[in-house]
Design a protein around this motif. Structure first.
Motif, PDB file in Angstrom:
ATOM      1  N   VAL A  80      63.958  65.215  72.909  1.00  0.00           N
ATOM      2  CA  VAL A  80      63.830  66.066  74.089  1.00  0.00           C
ATOM      3  C   VAL A  80      64.297  67.478  73.749  1.00  0.00           C
ATOM      4  N   LYS A  81      65.412  67.565  72.983  1.00  0.00           N
ATOM      5  CA  LYS A  81      65.951  68.840  72.518  1.00  0.00           C
ATOM      6  C   LYS A  81      66.354  68.675  71.057  1.00  0.00           C
ATOM      7  N   ASP A  82      65.752  69.451  70.185  1.00  0.00           N
ATOM      8  CA  ASP A  82      66.045  69.371  68.756  1.00  0.00           C
ATOM      9  C   ASP A  82      67.163  70.352  68.396  1.00  0.00           C
ATOM     10  N   ILE A  83      67.727  70.176  67.211  1.00  0.00           N
ATOM     11  CA  ILE A  83      68.739  71.125  66.738  1.00  0.00           C
ATOM     12  C   ILE A  83      68.056  72.461  66.445  1.00  0.00           C
ATOM     13  N   SER A  84      68.851  73.532  66.448  1.00  0.00           N
ATOM     14  CA  SER A  84      68.299  74.851  66.139  1.00  0.00           C
ATOM     15  C   SER A  84      68.870  75.413  64.839  1.00  0.00           C
ATOM     16  N   VAL A  85      69.923  74.799  64.308  1.00  0.00           N
ATOM     17  CA  VAL A  85      70.541  75.229  63.054  1.00  0.00           C
ATOM     18  C   VAL A  85      69.712  74.711  61.881  1.00  0.00           C
ATOM     19  N   ASN A  86      69.519  75.556  60.886  1.00  0.00           N
ATOM     20  CA  ASN A  86      68.864  75.124  59.662  1.00  0.00           C
ATOM     21  C   ASN A  86      69.900  74.340  58.845  1.00  0.00           C
ATOM     22  N   ILE A  87      69.681  73.048  58.651  1.00  0.00           N
ATOM     23  CA  ILE A  87      70.659  72.213  57.963  1.00  0.00           C
ATOM     24  C   ILE A  87      70.321  71.987  56.488  1.00  0.00           C
ATOM     25  N   ALA A  88      69.272  72.605  55.992  1.00  0.00           N
ATOM     26  CA  ALA A  88      68.897  72.445  54.582  1.00  0.00           C
ATOM     27  C   ALA A  88      70.068  72.860  53.689  1.00  0.00           C
ATOM     28  N   GLY A  89      70.455  71.968  52.790  1.00  0.00           N
ATOM     29  CA  GLY A  89      71.535  72.261  51.854  1.00  0.00           C
ATOM     30  C   GLY A  89      72.933  72.239  52.455  1.00  0.00           C
ATOM     31  N   LYS A  90      73.067  71.805  53.702  1.00  0.00           N
ATOM     32  CA  LYS A  90      74.381  71.803  54.366  1.00  0.00           C
ATOM     33  C   LYS A  90      74.923  70.378  54.511  1.00  0.00           C
ATOM     34  N   HIS A  91      76.224  70.292  54.724  1.00  0.00           N
ATOM     35  CA  HIS A  91      76.901  69.009  54.925  1.00  0.00           C
ATOM     36  C   HIS A  91      76.894  68.687  56.418  1.00  0.00           C
ATOM     37  N   VAL A  92      76.132  67.679  56.785  1.00  0.00           N
ATOM     38  CA  VAL A  92      75.890  67.349  58.185  1.00  0.00           C
ATOM     39  C   VAL A  92      76.595  66.049  58.550  1.00  0.00           C
ATOM     40  N   ILE A  93      77.215  66.055  59.726  1.00  0.00           N
ATOM     41  CA  ILE A  93      77.834  64.843  60.255  1.00  0.00           C
ATOM     42  C   ILE A  93      77.308  64.621  61.669  1.00  0.00           C
ATOM     43  N   ILE A  94      76.653  63.470  61.878  1.00  0.00           N
ATOM     44  CA  ILE A  94      76.214  63.079  63.217  1.00  0.00           C
ATOM     45  C   ILE A  94      77.416  62.452  63.908  1.00  0.00           C
ATOM     46  N   VAL A  95      77.714  62.916  65.116  1.00  0.00           N
ATOM     47  CA  VAL A  95      78.887  62.437  65.861  1.00  0.00           C
ATOM     48  C   VAL A  95      78.407  61.576  67.027  1.00  0.00           C
ATOM     49  N   GLU A  96      78.699  60.278  66.963  1.00  0.00           N
ATOM     50  CA  GLU A  96      78.322  59.336  68.020  1.00  0.00           C
ATOM     51  C   GLU A  96      79.577  58.806  68.701  1.00  0.00           C
ATOM     52  N   GLU A  97      79.527  58.667  70.016  1.00  0.00           N
ATOM     53  CA  GLU A  97      80.661  58.076  70.716  1.00  0.00           C
ATOM     54  C   GLU A  97      80.675  56.561  70.521  1.00  0.00           C
ATOM     55  N   ILE A  98      79.483  55.951  70.427  1.00  0.00           N
ATOM     56  CA  ILE A  98      79.378  54.507  70.207  1.00  0.00           C
ATOM     57  C   ILE A  98      78.047  54.205  69.524  1.00  0.00           C
ATOM     58  N   ILE A 122      77.636  59.768  59.167  1.00  0.00           N
ATOM     59  CA  ILE A 122      77.723  59.399  60.580  1.00  0.00           C
ATOM     60  C   ILE A 122      79.167  59.056  60.899  1.00  0.00           C
ATOM     61  N   VAL A 123      79.642  59.582  62.017  1.00  0.00           N
ATOM     62  CA  VAL A 123      80.970  59.230  62.515  1.00  0.00           C
ATOM     63  C   VAL A 123      80.785  58.650  63.915  1.00  0.00           C
ATOM     64  N   THR A 124      81.530  57.581  64.205  1.00  0.00           N
ATOM     65  CA  THR A 124      81.485  57.000  65.546  1.00  0.00           C
ATOM     66  C   THR A 124      82.897  56.655  65.990  1.00  0.00           C
ATOM     67  N   LEU A 125      83.159  56.863  67.256  1.00  0.00           N
ATOM     68  CA  LEU A 125      84.447  56.448  67.795  1.00  0.00           C
ATOM     69  C   LEU A 125      84.475  54.935  67.901  1.00  0.00           C
ATOM     70  N   LEU A 126      83.408  54.354  68.466  1.00  0.00           N
ATOM     71  CA  LEU A 126      83.330  52.902  68.639  1.00  0.00           C
ATOM     72  C   LEU A 126      82.083  52.364  67.958  1.00  0.00           C
ATOM     73  N   ASP A 127      82.251  51.247  67.276  1.00  0.00           N
ATOM     74  CA  ASP A 127      81.128  50.583  66.617  1.00  0.00           C
ATOM     75  C   ASP A 127      80.998  49.185  67.192  1.00  0.00           C
ATOM     76  N   LYS A 128      79.782  48.859  67.630  1.00  0.00           N
ATOM     77  CA  LYS A 128      79.511  47.555  68.241  1.00  0.00           C
ATOM     78  C   LYS A 128      78.434  46.842  67.405  1.00  0.00           C
ATOM     79  N   PRO A 129      78.804  46.298  66.231  1.00  0.00           N
ATOM     80  CA  PRO A 129      77.802  45.715  65.333  1.00  0.00           C
ATOM     81  C   PRO A 129      77.082  44.486  65.887  1.00  0.00           C
ATOM     82  N   ALA A 130      77.659  43.789  66.841  1.00  0.00           N
ATOM     83  CA  ALA A 130      77.022  42.591  67.407  1.00  0.00           C
ATOM     84  C   ALA A 130      75.690  42.915  68.093  1.00  0.00           C
TER      85      ALA A 130
END
Length: 172
Positions: A80-98, A122-130
């Motif tokens: 619906v809304k894409d990122i606007s930063v050019n991430i080529a060659g950068k260290h990216v971390i996706i932040v998920e709450e769960i 990827i970083v997540t506060l909560l992981d629900k592998p089930a």
């Protein structure tokens, strides 16, 4: 006015959440020492976690937001809304709450990989592998939880409860 948390049980207090965020922040600082990070925050649930995490990491950083959603339950996923930063060659971390089924996260990870970042974690506060439908794992996990429905700290029930500083789960 009655709140959804009145029908729920406390699961994690704001102090416990802050401790988890601090532990994750220290690990990210250690792993990315001397590097700049670009945090990608999927809207809407990850806003609280992203803001708290950014404040605890003393490294050069940027943040951008993406809004990814399933067109229908279990169906196609769209941006619906894409990122606007050019991430080529950068260290990216996706932040998920769960991380739940992993469907939208897997889609987002593949989409970001196509932009050729130097690294993507990827970083997540909560992981629900089930509940996982796709084999996706976070690189940083605050807490692994059982298959339970949680609300608060960005997580909602039909848009209610995102603003709670603590996390609650349904009474059994």
């Amino acid at each position: 006015m009655r709140q959804i948390k009145d029908e729920m049980v406390p699961f994690l207090t704001r102090e416990e959440i802050n401790e988890l965020v601090g532990q994750i922040a220290k690990q990210i600082e250690y792993d990315y020492e001397g590097k700049e990070i670009v945090f990608v925050c999927p809207l809407r649930g990850s806003v609280h976690f992203t803001a708290d995490l950014m404040r605890q990491i003393d490294l050069p950083q940027q943040v951008d937001f993406v809004y990814v959603t399933a067109v229908e339950k279990g169906g196609a996923i769209k941006i619906v809304k894409d990122i606007s930063v050019n991430i080529a060659g950068k260290h990216v971390i996706i932040v998920e709450e769960i991380i739940d089924t992993g469907r939208t996260l897997s889609f987002l990870r593949n989409r970001l990989f196509a932009s050729a970042p130097a690294s993507l974690k990827i970083v997540t506060l909560l992981d629900k592998p089930a509940r996982r439908e796709l084999p996706i794992r976070a690189d940083y996990i605050g807490k692994t939880i059982d298959d339970r429905y949680v609300v608060g700290y960005g997580m909602d029930s039909e848009e209610l409860g995102r603003n709670y500083p603590d996390i609650y789960h349904l009474k059994n």
